[in-house]
Scaffold this active site. Structure first.
Site, PDB file in Angstrom:
ATOM      1  N   CYS A   2      51.433  34.103  25.140  1.00  0.00           N
ATOM      2  CA  CYS A   2      51.966  33.419  23.977  1.00  0.00           C
ATOM      3  C   CYS A   2      51.422  32.005  23.969  1.00  0.00           C
ATOM      4  CB  CYS A   2      53.491  33.337  24.042  1.00  0.00           C
ATOM      5  SG  CYS A   2      54.295  34.951  24.064  1.00  0.00           S
ATOM      6  N   CYS A 236      46.324  30.789  36.493  1.00  0.00           N
ATOM      7  CA  CYS A 236      45.758  32.089  36.116  1.00  0.00           C
ATOM      8  C   CYS A 236      44.264  31.941  35.834  1.00  0.00           C
ATOM      9  CB  CYS A 236      46.457  32.599  34.865  1.00  0.00           C
ATOM     10  SG  CYS A 236      45.634  34.014  34.121  1.00  0.00           S
ATOM     11  N   SER A 283      33.883  36.519  23.225  1.00  0.00           N
ATOM     12  CA  SER A 283      34.160  36.081  24.601  1.00  0.00           C
ATOM     13  C   SER A 283      32.915  36.039  25.477  1.00  0.00           C
ATOM     14  CB  SER A 283      35.240  36.960  25.218  1.00  0.00           C
ATOM     15  OG  SER A 283      34.970  38.313  24.979  1.00  0.00           O
ATOM     16  N   ASP A 345      29.693  40.450  28.897  1.00  0.00           N
ATOM     17  CA  ASP A 345      31.089  40.423  28.427  1.00  0.00           C
ATOM     18  C   ASP A 345      31.955  39.833  29.526  1.00  0.00           C
ATOM     19  OD1 ASP A 345      33.227  40.683  26.715  1.00  0.00           O
ATOM     20  OD2 ASP A 345      33.227  42.867  26.664  1.00  0.00           O
ATOM     21  N   ASP A 346      33.180  39.454  29.144  1.00  0.00           N
ATOM     22  CA  ASP A 346      34.030  38.770  30.124  1.00  0.00           C
ATOM     23  C   ASP A 346      34.741  39.724  31.070  1.00  0.00           C
ATOM     24  OD1 ASP A 346      35.675  39.146  27.482  1.00  0.00           O
ATOM     25  OD2 ASP A 346      37.115  39.075  29.113  1.00  0.00           O
ATOM     26  N   CYS A 382      48.626  42.841  35.644  1.00  0.00           N
ATOM     27  CA  CYS A 382      49.180  41.479  35.681  1.00  0.00           C
ATOM     28  C   CYS A 382      50.670  41.543  35.386  1.00  0.00           C
ATOM     29  CB  CYS A 382      48.496  40.603  34.640  1.00  0.00           C
ATOM     30  SG  CYS A 382      49.174  38.928  34.614  1.00  0.00           S
ATOM     31  N   CYS A 433      45.521  32.177  40.639  1.00  0.00           N
ATOM     32  CA  CYS A 433      46.053  33.528  40.783  1.00  0.00           C
ATOM     33  C   CYS A 433      44.911  34.470  40.431  1.00  0.00           C
ATOM     34  CB  CYS A 433      47.232  33.776  39.840  1.00  0.00           C
ATOM     35  SG  CYS A 433      47.800  35.502  39.907  1.00  0.00           S
TER      36      CYS A 433
HETATM   37  P1  5GP Z   1      38.169  47.486  27.553  1.00  0.00           P
HETATM   38  O1  5GP Z   1      37.529  47.853  26.288  1.00  0.00           O
HETATM   39  O2  5GP Z   1      37.284  47.660  28.766  1.00  0.00           O
HETATM   40  O3  5GP Z   1      39.485  48.174  27.741  1.00  0.00           O
HETATM   41  O4  5GP Z   1      38.548  45.940  27.464  1.00  0.00           O
HETATM   42  C1  5GP Z   1      37.580  44.959  27.649  1.00  0.00           C
HETATM   43  C2  5GP Z   1      37.468  44.104  26.419  1.00  0.00           C
HETATM   44  O5  5GP Z   1      38.754  43.601  26.055  1.00  0.00           O
HETATM   45  C3  5GP Z   1      36.581  42.906  26.658  1.00  0.00           C
HETATM   46  O6  5GP Z   1      35.686  42.787  25.565  1.00  0.00           O
HETATM   47  C4  5GP Z   1      37.518  41.711  26.705  1.00  0.00           C
HETATM   48  O7  5GP Z   1      36.954  40.584  26.060  1.00  0.00           O
HETATM   49  C5  5GP Z   1      38.765  42.175  26.012  1.00  0.00           C
HETATM   50  N1  5GP Z   1      40.008  41.752  26.673  1.00  0.00           N
HETATM   51  C6  5GP Z   1      40.246  41.511  27.967  1.00  0.00           C
HETATM   52  N2  5GP Z   1      41.524  41.156  28.181  1.00  0.00           N
HETATM   53  C7  5GP Z   1      42.131  41.155  26.981  1.00  0.00           C
HETATM   54  C8  5GP Z   1      43.465  40.848  26.524  1.00  0.00           C
HETATM   55  O8  5GP Z   1      44.362  40.489  27.295  1.00  0.00           O
HETATM   56  N3  5GP Z   1      43.678  40.948  25.184  1.00  0.00           N
HETATM   57  C9  5GP Z   1      42.713  41.323  24.307  1.00  0.00           C
HETATM   58  N4  5GP Z   1      42.999  41.392  23.006  1.00  0.00           N
HETATM   59  N5  5GP Z   1      41.455  41.627  24.702  1.00  0.00           N
HETATM   60  C10 5GP Z   1      41.161  41.545  26.016  1.00  0.00           C
HETATM   61 MG    MG Z   2      35.809  40.678  24.207  1.00  0.00          MG
END
Ligand code: 5GP
Ligand code: MG
Length: 448
Positions: A2, A236, A283, A345-346, A382, A433
């Protein structure tokens, strides 16, 4: 996740709160609310959806008052119901307390059950209500004492802003999991999840609110107090990896610089001989720039992002998740055709995004698609506010890197090392963390 904000001013604050909350929108798009103290009572407006849609000029005018707090909400486990929209309010001894929180209590269920057994009835299914309830229970006119007593009982991640009798109050959990910063705009004092919220309204960030710090802002100034905090904060790391805005400088680290360095370090750790470095927007952009510059390989946009798509991360079915990625990102054939590319990607969570993109980039004519990720494999859920799914859905919890590489169809796959992440932040890894990567939870998530 949030976003929170609080402003103490000599003039009306609703419009500034509105702008500040807009700049925190990435932290939550489900719902928003603000509470304003006009000296006599607390006015409040809450709505589902985006900040820009929730308020009108007229409603902001009606929210007249010099002290206020605001919230943007990213609903996780509790579900998205209007009764959960923050700020929430409590009435005690003729006073009203309003409170907004970013984080997640690990002992919420236990505390709630205990309070219910004592006869307490709840109006939300939100852990913030437990914080509010405990504060009002302990409050006898000394808000700092009430917060300290509350902090003894609640466990987990919380960055809170509150309104108490002509004061803005802000406090951060002893580990400092979630961010919280302090700033000024002439006579106004502002607290917020990220500095952008302060800068956007013309102010400047002065410092981070420390782990375990309790701030009270009133007509006599800013008063700082401390609940006992941990020796080393556990900020975090995912805030820098993914969550915070690029312009966020939190606990001395700028998110953009961190991400860019992650790209440079990934090039050192996992080079790859390709024609083009392509980010997964948004990202992956800073890290792709870092990777490309370090590698002296051209940077190119190989994917077009639909900026009007909301949150797509958690959808109930795999089919919907695939469709969401398609709607959000489309390959740019002219750029990738006939080329070998490395995609930045992140994070990989379930693997949906990478699998889908690699497949479609090949369809669009890419010759080779290599994948580089600026976080180590996410193997653990998490419990402190980041919305990771259950472990059984985390691809890295169940497959080796080689298996993931095959599963997502990449020519090669590499994740940044933990040491690389520490170097990107120029801080010892002990300051963060990193439980989502190594399962080492700073606060036991299984408390009973
Ligand atoms: P995946 O498709 O592997 O399940 O998720 C990875 C993608 O989700 C990455 O492109 C990343 O930028 C995005 N992502 C990672 N953590 C979060 C989150 O907490 N919320 C959202 N909306 N996107 C996330
Ligand atoms: Mg992304």
């Amino acid at each position: 996740m949030c976003g929170v904000i609080g402003i103490y001013s000599k003039s009306n604050v609703a419009t500034s709160l509105f702008y500040g909350m807009n700049s925190l929108q990435h932290r939550g798009q489900e719902a928003t609310g603000m509470a304003i103290d006009n000296g006599e009572e607390i006015l409040r407006k809450r709505a589902m959806g985006l900040v820009i849609d929730a308020y009108t000029e007229e409603s902001l005018r009606e929210l007249a008052g010099n002290i206020g707090i605001g919230h943007v909400r990213y609903s996780t486990a509790e579900g998205s119901h209007d009764y959960n929209i923050q700020p929430i309010m409590g009435f005690v001894g003729g006073e009203t307390i309003a409170i907004a929180n970013d984080g997640n209590l690990v002992n919420y269920q236990v505390l709630r059950e205990r309070l219910e057994e004592e006869g307490m009835m709840f109006q939300t299914t939100n852990d913030t209500e437990v914080i509010l309830y405990l504060i009002t229970r302990y409050y006898d006119g000394d808000i700092v004492a009430a917060i300290k007593k509350t902090m003894k009982v609640i466990k987990g991640a919380y960055s809170v802003t509150a309104l108490v009798k002509g004061k803005v109050v802000a406090f951060r959990d002893p580990n400092g999991f979630r961010p919280l910063v302090l700033g000024r705009d002439e006579d106004d004092v502002i607290v917020a999840s990220e500095n952008a919220a302060i800068e956007i309204i013309g102010g400047q960030m002065t410092r981070d609110i420390g782990a375990g710090e309790i701030l009270v802002i009133d007509e006599t100034g800013i008063h700082s107090d401390h609940f006992e905090s941990e020796d080393t904060p556990k900020n975090c790391i995912f805030e820098y990896v993914y969550f915070a805005r690029n312009d966020a400088t939190l606990d001395d680290i700028n998110a953009y610089t961190f991400r860019r360095r992650c790209g440079e370090i990934l090039w050192e750790e996992a080079p790859c001989d390709v024609d083009l470095v392509v980010p997964v927007p948004d990202s992956g952009i800073p890290s792709a720039i870092g990777y490309a510059q370090a590698a002296k390989i051209p940077y190119g946009e190989g994917l077009v992002k639909n900026r009007y798509m909301g949150r797509t991360f958690i959808k109930p079915t795999q089919k919907e998740r695939d469709m969401a990625v398609k709607l959000k990102l489309n390959p740019l054939g002219d750029v990738v055709k006939g080329k070998s590319i490395v995609l930045l990607d992140d994070s990989i969570v379930r693997g949906t995004t990478s699998r889908n993109l690699i497949h479609r980039l090949r369809e669009a004519g890419a010759k080779e698609v290599h994948m580089r990720i600026t976080s180590p494999p996410v193997k653990y859920s998490c419990y402190y506010g980041i919305d990771t799914p259950n472990r059984k859905h985390l691809i890295a919890a169940n497959q080796s890197i080689k298996e993931i590489e095959e599963n997502i169809g990449a020519d090669s796959l590499a994740f940044i090392s933990m040491d690389g992440l520490a170097r990107a932040g120029k801080k010892s890894i002990d300051n963060y963390c990193i439980a989502c990567f190594n399962g080492d939870y700073p606060v036991d998530p299984t408390v009973i």
